[in-house]
Design a protein around this motif. Structure first.
Motif, PDB file in Angstrom:
ATOM      1  N   ALA A 140      33.592  30.352  47.106  1.00 56.42           N
ATOM      2  CA  ALA A 140      34.225  29.942  45.852  1.00 56.42           C
ATOM      3  C   ALA A 140      35.690  29.607  46.092  1.00 56.42           C
ATOM      4  O   ALA A 140      36.401  30.326  46.791  1.00 56.42           O
ATOM      5  CB  ALA A 140      34.112  31.044  44.809  1.00 56.42           C
ATOM      6  N   LYS A 141      36.101  28.506  45.510  1.00 53.77           N
ATOM      7  CA  LYS A 141      37.505  28.112  45.560  1.00 53.77           C
ATOM      8  C   LYS A 141      38.145  28.583  44.246  1.00 53.77           C
ATOM      9  O   LYS A 141      37.609  28.329  43.170  1.00 53.77           O
ATOM     10  CB  LYS A 141      37.591  26.593  45.700  1.00 53.77           C
ATOM     11  CG  LYS A 141      38.987  26.061  45.812  1.00 53.77           C
ATOM     12  CD  LYS A 141      38.953  24.549  45.982  1.00 53.77           C
ATOM     13  CE  LYS A 141      40.367  24.015  46.014  1.00 53.77           C
ATOM     14  NZ  LYS A 141      40.367  22.552  46.068  1.00 53.77           N
ATOM     15  N   ASN A 142      39.246  29.302  44.323  1.00 56.80           N
ATOM     16  CA  ASN A 142      39.942  29.826  43.132  1.00 56.80           C
ATOM     17  C   ASN A 142      39.015  30.677  42.266  1.00 56.80           C
ATOM     18  O   ASN A 142      38.894  30.462  41.064  1.00 56.80           O
ATOM     19  CB  ASN A 142      40.538  28.682  42.303  1.00 56.80           C
ATOM     20  CG  ASN A 142      41.522  27.859  43.086  1.00 56.80           C
ATOM     21  OD1 ASN A 142      42.298  28.387  43.867  1.00 56.80           O
ATOM     22  ND2 ASN A 142      41.478  26.553  42.897  1.00 56.80           N
TER      23      ASN A 142
ATOM     24  N   PHE B  57      32.199  26.182  43.838  1.00 56.71           N
ATOM     25  CA  PHE B  57      31.659  26.617  45.124  1.00 56.71           C
ATOM     26  C   PHE B  57      31.595  25.448  46.092  1.00 56.71           C
ATOM     27  O   PHE B  57      31.186  24.353  45.730  1.00 56.71           O
ATOM     28  CB  PHE B  57      30.258  27.209  44.956  1.00 56.71           C
ATOM     29  CG  PHE B  57      30.259  28.582  44.370  1.00 56.71           C
ATOM     30  CD1 PHE B  57      30.089  28.774  43.014  1.00 56.71           C
ATOM     31  CD2 PHE B  57      30.439  29.688  45.181  1.00 56.71           C
ATOM     32  CE1 PHE B  57      30.097  30.045  42.469  1.00 56.71           C
ATOM     33  CE2 PHE B  57      30.445  30.961  44.651  1.00 56.71           C
ATOM     34  CZ  PHE B  57      30.276  31.138  43.293  1.00 56.71           C
ATOM     35  N   LYS B  58      31.984  25.717  47.331  1.00 68.13           N
ATOM     36  CA  LYS B  58      31.947  24.722  48.400  1.00 68.13           C
ATOM     37  C   LYS B  58      31.053  25.239  49.525  1.00 68.13           C
ATOM     38  O   LYS B  58      31.108  26.419  49.865  1.00 68.13           O
ATOM     39  CB  LYS B  58      33.351  24.457  48.954  1.00 68.13           C
ATOM     40  CG  LYS B  58      34.342  23.959  47.915  1.00 68.13           C
ATOM     41  CD  LYS B  58      33.956  22.589  47.404  1.00 68.13           C
ATOM     42  CE  LYS B  58      34.994  22.105  46.397  1.00 68.13           C
ATOM     43  NZ  LYS B  58      34.522  20.981  45.622  1.00 68.13           N
ATOM     44  N   PRO B  59      30.246  24.358  50.125  1.00 71.62           N
ATOM     45  CA  PRO B  59      29.375  24.780  51.221  1.00 71.62           C
ATOM     46  C   PRO B  59      30.174  25.231  52.443  1.00 71.62           C
ATOM     47  O   PRO B  59      31.227  24.677  52.743  1.00 71.62           O
ATOM     48  CB  PRO B  59      28.581  23.517  51.569  1.00 71.62           C
ATOM     49  CG  PRO B  59      28.748  22.605  50.412  1.00 71.62           C
ATOM     50  CD  PRO B  59      30.049  22.952  49.763  1.00 71.62           C
TER      51      PRO B  59
ATOM     52  N   ILE C  80      29.090  34.200  34.507  1.00 67.64           N
ATOM     53  CA  ILE C  80      29.197  32.999  35.325  1.00 67.64           C
ATOM     54  C   ILE C  80      28.469  31.838  34.668  1.00 67.64           C
ATOM     55  O   ILE C  80      27.314  31.948  34.293  1.00 67.64           O
ATOM     56  CB  ILE C  80      28.629  33.241  36.737  1.00 67.64           C
ATOM     57  CG1 ILE C  80      29.436  34.329  37.433  1.00 67.64           C
ATOM     58  CG2 ILE C  80      28.631  31.964  37.557  1.00 67.64           C
ATOM     59  CD1 ILE C  80      28.858  34.768  38.756  1.00 67.64           C
ATOM     60  N   GLU C  81      29.152  30.732  34.527  1.00 69.17           N
ATOM     61  CA  GLU C  81      28.559  29.493  34.033  1.00 69.17           C
ATOM     62  C   GLU C  81      28.115  28.689  35.259  1.00 69.17           C
ATOM     63  O   GLU C  81      28.940  28.319  36.088  1.00 69.17           O
ATOM     64  CB  GLU C  81      29.582  28.690  33.231  1.00 69.17           C
ATOM     65  CG  GLU C  81      29.030  27.434  32.604  1.00 69.17           C
ATOM     66  CD  GLU C  81      28.074  27.720  31.469  1.00 69.17           C
ATOM     67  OE1 GLU C  81      27.036  27.057  31.409  1.00 69.17           O
ATOM     68  OE2 GLU C  81      28.355  28.609  30.654  1.00 69.17           O
ATOM     69  N   TYR C  82      26.814  28.446  35.400  1.00 71.57           N
ATOM     70  CA  TYR C  82      26.330  27.740  36.579  1.00 71.57           C
ATOM     71  C   TYR C  82      26.540  26.252  36.414  1.00 71.57           C
ATOM     72  O   TYR C  82      26.101  25.670  35.449  1.00 71.57           O
ATOM     73  CB  TYR C  82      24.854  28.054  36.819  1.00 71.57           C
ATOM     74  CG  TYR C  82      24.670  29.508  37.114  1.00 71.57           C
ATOM     75  CD1 TYR C  82      25.104  30.019  38.328  1.00 71.57           C
ATOM     76  CD2 TYR C  82      24.142  30.377  36.186  1.00 71.57           C
ATOM     77  CE1 TYR C  82      24.987  31.357  38.613  1.00 71.57           C
ATOM     78  CE2 TYR C  82      24.022  31.720  36.461  1.00 71.57           C
ATOM     79  CZ  TYR C  82      24.436  32.201  37.679  1.00 71.57           C
ATOM     80  OH  TYR C  82      24.333  33.526  37.952  1.00 71.57           O
ATOM     81  N   GLN C  83      27.233  25.669  37.344  1.00 69.72           N
ATOM     82  CA  GLN C  83      27.500  24.232  37.314  1.00 69.72           C
ATOM     83  C   GLN C  83      27.013  23.589  38.589  1.00 69.72           C
ATOM     84  O   GLN C  83      27.797  23.151  39.415  1.00 69.72           O
ATOM     85  CB  GLN C  83      28.996  23.965  37.179  1.00 69.72           C
ATOM     86  CG  GLN C  83      29.543  24.195  35.816  1.00 69.72           C
ATOM     87  CD  GLN C  83      30.927  23.603  35.712  1.00 69.72           C
ATOM     88  OE1 GLN C  83      31.599  23.396  36.694  1.00 69.72           O
ATOM     89  NE2 GLN C  83      31.347  23.331  34.507  1.00 69.72           N
ATOM     90  N   ASP C  84      25.721  23.600  38.776  1.00 72.00           N
ATOM     91  CA  ASP C  84      25.163  22.922  39.934  1.00 72.00           C
ATOM     92  C   ASP C  84      25.854  23.385  41.215  1.00 72.00           C
ATOM     93  O   ASP C  84      26.250  22.597  42.048  1.00 72.00           O
ATOM     94  CB  ASP C  84      25.321  21.407  39.758  1.00 72.00           C
ATOM     95  CG  ASP C  84      24.331  20.635  40.608  1.00 72.00           C
ATOM     96  OD1 ASP C  84      24.621  19.485  40.936  1.00 72.00           O
ATOM     97  OD2 ASP C  84      23.280  21.182  40.948  1.00 72.00           O
ATOM     98  N   CYS C  85      26.036  24.714  41.325  1.00 74.92           N
ATOM     99  CA  CYS C  85      26.801  25.242  42.450  1.00 74.92           C
ATOM    100  C   CYS C  85      26.047  25.176  43.762  1.00 74.92           C
ATOM    101  O   CYS C  85      26.627  25.362  44.820  1.00 74.92           O
ATOM    102  CB  CYS C  85      27.271  26.662  42.177  1.00 74.92           C
ATOM    103  SG  CYS C  85      25.952  27.862  42.023  1.00 74.92           S
ATOM    104  N   VAL C  86      24.772  24.907  43.730  1.00 68.56           N
ATOM    105  CA  VAL C  86      24.008  24.830  44.977  1.00 68.56           C
ATOM    106  C   VAL C  86      23.846  23.385  45.419  1.00 68.56           C
ATOM    107  O   VAL C  86      24.122  23.039  46.550  1.00 68.56           O
ATOM    108  CB  VAL C  86      22.623  25.484  44.811  1.00 68.56           C
ATOM    109  CG1 VAL C  86      21.832  25.368  46.085  1.00 68.56           C
ATOM    110  CG2 VAL C  86      22.771  26.926  44.416  1.00 68.56           C
TER     111      VAL C  86
END
Length: 168
Positions: free
Chosen positions: A114-116, A9-11, A96-102
């Motif tokens: 989300a990218k890809n 994820f990108k802001p 969904i595996e959360y990877q510090d997406c925030v």
């Protein structure tokens, strides 16, 4: 066995520096979606009468901060909608595996793209609207978050009141 997906994820920064949204309000007319992303405002509220404070309570801050809705909201318009999920109270999503997406580079950001996205890629081509660009968006509030597969048509800062219609 369920296999979790990792998302990058990108802001989305085109609407300025954002903080955690207080509320998310969703309005739909079947094919289009309006999301009001309402930021919080904090106000100090006196909780203990200073004259009645004891020696111990003098060591404690006598105010609390009330969190209310701001008088403005970021209104986002999505169309067409391919999919929408609402997750309450940050319950872990099974896919969904959360990877510090925030938190990204010490910068908490509540509006992400989300990218890809594996979710976007999993939609059959015949289920996609012809000629439209569909992306995966994630929007966080203080208690919930939503995932949207759609095109972000536009967004604007407006007075905090329900929309009167969705632009075409």
């Amino acid at each position: 066995m369920i296999q979790k997906q990792e998302y990058d994820f990108k802001p989305i920064r085109e609407f300025g520096k954002l903080t955690a949204f207080r509320n998310l309000r969703l309005f739909s007319d079947e094919l289009q979606l309006t999301v009001d992303c309402v930021p919080p405002e904090t106000h100090e509220v006196l909780t203990i009468d200073e004259d009645e404070a004891s020696i111990l309570s003098d060591l404690i801050d006598h105010t609390t901060k009330e969190i209310t809705e701001s008088n403005k909201t970021l209104r986002l318009y999505f169309a067409p909608i391919v999919a929408l999920t609402v997750h309450e109270e940050f319950v872990e999503h099974p896919f969904i595996e959360y990877q510090d997406c925030v938190a990204q580079q010490n910068d908490w950001f509540p509006l992400l793209k989300a990218k890809n996205s594996a979710w976007t890629a999993s939609i059959a081509e015949h289920d996609l609207p012809p000629g439209d660009t569909i992306d995966h968006f994630r929007i966080f509030s203080m208690t919930t978050y939503i995932d949207v597969l759609a095109e972000l048509v536009s967004g604007e800062w407006v007075k905090n009141q329900p929309p009167t219609g969705i632009p075409k």
